[in-house]
Design a protein around this motif. Structure first.
Motif, mmCIF file in Angstrom:
data_model
loop_
_atom_site.group_PDB
_atom_site.id
_atom_site.type_symbol
_atom_site.label_atom_id
_atom_site.label_comp_id
_atom_site.label_asym_id
_atom_site.label_seq_id
_atom_site.Cartn_x
_atom_site.Cartn_y
_atom_site.Cartn_z
ATOM 1 N N ARG A 33 -3.528 0.816 7.645
ATOM 2 C CA ARG A 33 -3.576 -0.109 6.668
ATOM 3 C C ARG A 33 -2.047 -0.676 6.171
ATOM 4 N NH1 ARG A 33 -5.911 -4.734 4.876
ATOM 5 N NH2 ARG A 33 -6.401 -4.759 2.675
ATOM 6 N N LEU A 34 -1.147 0.175 6.064
ATOM 7 C CA LEU A 34 0.015 0.050 5.569
ATOM 8 C C LEU A 34 0.901 -1.183 6.553
ATOM 9 C CD1 LEU A 34 1.294 3.491 4.330
ATOM 10 C CD2 LEU A 34 1.064 1.547 3.063
ATOM 11 N N VAL A 35 0.634 -0.743 7.952
ATOM 12 C CA VAL A 35 1.242 -1.725 8.838
ATOM 13 C C VAL A 35 0.454 -3.323 8.716
ATOM 14 C CG1 VAL A 35 1.319 -2.235 11.113
ATOM 15 C CG2 VAL A 35 1.691 0.028 10.253
ATOM 16 N N GLN A 36 -0.812 -3.262 8.588
ATOM 17 C CA GLN A 36 -1.662 -4.384 8.277
ATOM 18 C C GLN A 36 -1.181 -5.216 7.154
ATOM 19 O OE1 GLN A 36 -5.902 -4.052 7.689
ATOM 20 N NE2 GLN A 36 -6.259 -5.824 8.242
ATOM 21 N N LEU A 37 -1.090 -4.448 6.200
ATOM 22 C CA LEU A 37 -0.455 -5.113 4.831
ATOM 23 C C LEU A 37 0.737 -5.825 5.078
ATOM 24 C CD1 LEU A 37 -2.123 -2.653 2.289
ATOM 25 C CD2 LEU A 37 -2.785 -5.282 2.649
ATOM 26 N N TRP A 38 1.657 -4.992 5.433
ATOM 27 C CA TRP A 38 3.075 -5.349 5.667
ATOM 28 C C TRP A 38 2.915 -6.864 6.622
ATOM 29 C CZ3 TRP A 38 8.001 -2.234 5.206
ATOM 30 C CH2 TRP A 38 9.033 -2.838 5.814
ATOM 31 N N ASN A 39 2.478 -6.543 7.626
ATOM 32 C CA ASN A 39 2.322 -7.770 8.541
ATOM 33 C C ASN A 39 1.705 -8.805 8.431
ATOM 34 O OD1 ASN A 39 4.199 -6.219 10.379
ATOM 35 N ND2 ASN A 39 2.560 -5.544 11.718
ATOM 36 N N GLU A 40 0.630 -8.863 7.347
ATOM 37 C CA GLU A 40 -0.057 -9.751 6.817
ATOM 38 C C GLU A 40 0.879 -10.561 5.773
ATOM 39 O OE1 GLU A 40 -4.625 -8.436 6.631
ATOM 40 O OE2 GLU A 40 -3.180 -8.511 4.973
ATOM 41 N N THR A 41 1.917 -10.010 5.328
ATOM 42 C CA THR A 41 2.980 -10.311 4.334
ATOM 43 C C THR A 41 4.103 -11.007 4.952
ATOM 44 O OG1 THR A 41 2.014 -8.723 2.739
ATOM 45 C CG2 THR A 41 3.970 -9.826 2.056
ATOM 46 N N VAL A 42 4.653 -10.317 5.627
ATOM 47 C CA VAL A 42 6.098 -10.362 6.268
ATOM 48 C C VAL A 42 5.963 -11.080 7.721
ATOM 49 C CG1 VAL A 42 8.125 -9.357 6.956
ATOM 50 C CG2 VAL A 42 6.952 -8.437 5.037
ATOM 51 N N THR A 43 6.884 -12.075 7.934
ATOM 52 C CA THR A 43 7.161 -12.604 9.300
ATOM 53 C C THR A 43 8.227 -11.849 9.996
ATOM 54 O OG1 THR A 43 8.266 -14.386 8.724
ATOM 55 C CG2 THR A 43 6.539 -14.584 8.301
ATOM 56 N N GLU A 44 8.297 -12.161 11.161
ATOM 57 C CA GLU A 44 9.582 -11.787 11.789
ATOM 58 C C GLU A 44 10.719 -12.410 11.669
ATOM 59 O OE1 GLU A 44 9.591 -9.239 13.875
ATOM 60 O OE2 GLU A 44 7.720 -9.043 15.025
ATOM 61 N N ASP A 45 10.749 -13.314 10.768
ATOM 62 C CA ASP A 45 12.132 -14.105 10.287
ATOM 63 C C ASP A 45 12.524 -13.589 8.973
ATOM 64 O OD1 ASP A 45 12.167 -15.765 12.603
ATOM 65 O OD2 ASP A 45 10.854 -17.284 11.616
ATOM 66 N N ASP A 46 11.694 -12.749 8.540
ATOM 67 C CA ASP A 46 11.905 -12.327 6.929
ATOM 68 C C ASP A 46 12.887 -10.700 7.105
ATOM 69 O OD1 ASP A 46 10.318 -14.125 6.066
ATOM 70 O OD2 ASP A 46 8.542 -13.014 5.983
ATOM 71 N N THR A 47 13.306 -10.713 6.068
ATOM 72 C CA THR A 47 14.155 -9.395 5.893
ATOM 73 C C THR A 47 13.456 -8.558 4.850
ATOM 74 O OG1 THR A 47 16.334 -10.159 6.125
ATOM 75 C CG2 THR A 47 16.302 -8.437 5.014
ATOM 76 N N VAL A 48 13.367 -7.020 5.085
ATOM 77 C CA VAL A 48 12.790 -6.271 4.125
ATOM 78 C C VAL A 48 13.612 -5.068 3.844
ATOM 79 C CG1 VAL A 48 10.654 -4.686 3.649
ATOM 80 C CG2 VAL A 48 10.375 -6.818 5.153
ATOM 81 N N TRP A 49 14.008 -5.000 2.545
ATOM 82 C CA TRP A 49 14.728 -3.768 2.190
ATOM 83 C C TRP A 49 13.856 -2.598 1.883
ATOM 84 C CZ3 TRP A 49 20.140 -2.968 1.429
ATOM 85 C CH2 TRP A 49 20.856 -4.326 1.429
ATOM 86 N N VAL A 50 13.888 -1.627 2.469
ATOM 87 C CA VAL A 50 12.931 -0.452 2.075
ATOM 88 C C VAL A 50 13.774 0.786 1.537
ATOM 89 C CG1 VAL A 50 11.602 1.373 3.304
ATOM 90 C CG2 VAL A 50 11.851 -0.676 4.362
#
Length: 210
Positions: A33-50
Motif C-alpha cells: 500500500r505504501l508503494v501504491q500510494l507513493w506511485n499514485e502521487t509521484v511521477t518519474e519526473d518528480d523529486t522526493v526527499w525522504v
C-alpha cells in the motif's frame, strides 16, 4: 516536475503497524500500500526527499521497495537507517574502520534506489518560504522524552520540516511533520508545505490513512 517530502515509511517493520495503528493485517499489505500510494502521487519526473526511517526488518527485502518507487529519491537519514551518522555500528572502532562501514552502508542505500544521501539537515526555499529538512523536529518525540537531542537543529525561530514523531502531530507551531502516519500514507507536495508556512504557526492533527 514536483518536489515532495515524506518520512518514516518503515518498510518491513511489523511493530509499526501496532505502534501507529496502521490499518494493515501484516507487513506485506503495508509495504504494497505504501508503494501504491507513493506511485499514485509521484511521477518519474518528480523529486522526493525522504526524511529518514525508510526500512527495518530484513533490509535486503525491505529496502527492495525503494526501487519500486517513482521519482528522484533523496535520503536524509533517520535514527533507524543503517547509514545514519549516529548509528551505533558506525561509531565503533578506529576512524578508518568507521569510514569503511559508513561507505558500505551508503552504497547499500544508493544501490537500493536512492539517488543521493545527505547526512546533515538541509536548508531549502520553496515559494519564498525558507526552512530546514531534518529527520528530527526541534523538540518532541513519539516515545515520551526527546531522544537524540545532539542530532537536532537548534530552534532559532525558523521553520523545520521533519519526521520522527509519526502520528503525534501533522503540524506543531513551526514544525511540520511529513511522516506517512500524519498524511494518509502519501508524500507531501512542497507547495502544500509552503502553504502551511504561509498560514503561520499552529497545531494540526494527523490525517487518516487513504
Amino acid at each position: 516536475m514536483t518536489t515532495y517530502y515524506t518520512s518514516d515509511l518503515h518498510f518491513g517493520h511489523l511493530n509499526i503497524i501496532r505502534f501507529c495503528d496502521r490499518p494493515f493485517p501484516g507487513v506485506g499489505a503495508m509495504d504494497a500500500r505504501l508503494v501504491q500510494l507513493w506511485n499514485e502521487t509521484v511521477t518519474e519526473d518528480d523529486t522526493v526527499w525522504v526524511l529518514g526511517d525508510v526500512a527495518l526488518g530484513t533490509l535486503g527485502e525491505s529496502l527492495a521497495n525503494i526501487g519500486r518507487l517513482h521519482g528522484h529519491k533523496i535520503l536524509v537519514p533517520g535514527n533507524h537507517d543503517r547509514c545514519w551518522e549516529g548509528d551505533r555500528a558506525l561509531r565503533k572502532g578506529e576512524p578508518e574502520a568507521r569510514e569503511r562501514r559508513r561507505a558500505r552502508e551508503h552504497e547499500r542505500y544508493l544501490g537500493a534506489g536512492f539517488a543521493e544521501i545527505h547526512d546533515r539537515p538541509e536548508p531549502v526555499t520553496v515559494d519564498g518560504s525558507a526552512f530546514d529538512l531534518s529527520h528530527f523536529p526541534y523538540e518532541g518525540d513519539s516515545h515520551g522524552a526527546d531522544r537524540y537531542v545532539e542530532y537536532r537543529l537548534p530552534d532559532r525561530g525558523g521553520w523545520i520540516v521533519h519526521g520522527h514523531v509519526h502520528d503525534t502531530w501533522r503540524q506543531r507551531g513551526r514544525q511540520i511533520n511529513v511522516g506517512v502516519d500524519a498524511w494518509g500514507g502519501r508524500p507531501v507536495p512542497a507547495t502544500t508545505v509552503a502553504a502551511l508556512m504561509a498560514d503561520g504557526p499552529r497545531d494540526l492533527e494527523p490525517l487518516g490513512w487513504a
